[in-house]
Design an enzyme around this catalytic site. Structure first.
Site, PDB file in Angstrom:
ATOM      1  CB  THR A 131       5.382   1.490  -3.924  1.00  0.00           C
ATOM      2  OG1 THR A 131       6.475   0.806  -3.318  1.00  0.00           O
ATOM      3  CG2 THR A 131       5.641   1.604  -5.404  1.00  0.00           C
ATOM      4  CB  CYS A 132       0.414   3.414  -3.244  1.00  0.00           C
ATOM      5  SG  CYS A 132       0.187   1.672  -3.666  1.00  0.00           S
ATOM      6  CB  ALA A 133       2.644   7.294  -0.406  1.00  0.00           C
ATOM      7  CB  SER A 169       2.890   6.313  -7.743  1.00  0.00           C
ATOM      8  OG  SER A 169       1.636   6.131  -7.135  1.00  0.00           O
ATOM      9  CB  SER A 174      -3.595   0.679  -0.294  1.00  0.00           C
ATOM     10  OG  SER A 174      -3.878   1.433   0.880  1.00  0.00           O
TER      11      SER A 174
END
EC number: 1.11.1.24
Length: 166
Positions: A59-61, A63, A54
């Site tokens: 962490t997703c942001a 990447s 999400s």
């Protein structure tokens, strides 16, 4: 099935990532403007698939930010950032962050991409979302590199993935 962890607790995926030196399965996903995009749309380009649970997690942001910054310098390469987030959430994030060197794609409808690529999380609190993975494809969309991040809260190995294309 792959075993990964979320805060050291085991969770599992629906299968295994594609094998290197095989042709990647085509897919059709939804862009932030609600149009559709397929892997075949990028024929002749090298492709980095940055896959994550999400966009609304740190962490997703990160990447997406890292690939946006680092992949811009690579010739004939496109980064497709794929999650089950709604296209509206992806567009909001990119607008707020000034992200314009990656293509955001949503698998929100049926999760067919996650199932086809064996990376759908099948148990635990993130069940139904995608595990954190990176898949690098050459111009013919043959798989050059895959990474199933073992602890979902960790970032992928950016340099290792990008160096495949240098």
């Amino acid at each position: 099935m792959a075993t990964i962890t979320l805060k050291q607790n085991e969770i599992h995926t629906s299968g295994n990532l594609p094998v290197t030196n095989t042709k990647a399965n085509d897919f059709t996903l939804v862009k932030t403007d609600l149009s559709t995009s397929s892997l075949s749309d990028y024929k002749g380009k090298r492709v980095i698939l940055n896959i994550f649970p999400s966009i609304d997690t740190a962490t997703c942001a990160m990447s997406v930010r890292q690939f946006n910054k680092q992949a811009a310098a690579l010739d004939n390469t496109v980064v497709l950032c794929i999650s089950r987030d709604l296209p509206f959430a992806q567009a909001r994030f990119c607008g707020a962050e000034g992200i314009d060197n990656v293509v955001m794609l949503s698998d929100f409808n049926e999760g067919s991409f996650g199932k086809s690529y064996g990376l759908e999380i099948i148990d635990g609190p993130l069940k139904g979302l995608h595990s954190r993975c990176v898949i690098v494809l050459d111009e013919n969309h043959s798989v050059l590199y895959t990474e199933q991040v073992p602890e979902i809260a960790d970032e992928p190995q950016y340099e290792k993935a990008l160096n495949i294309l240098k």
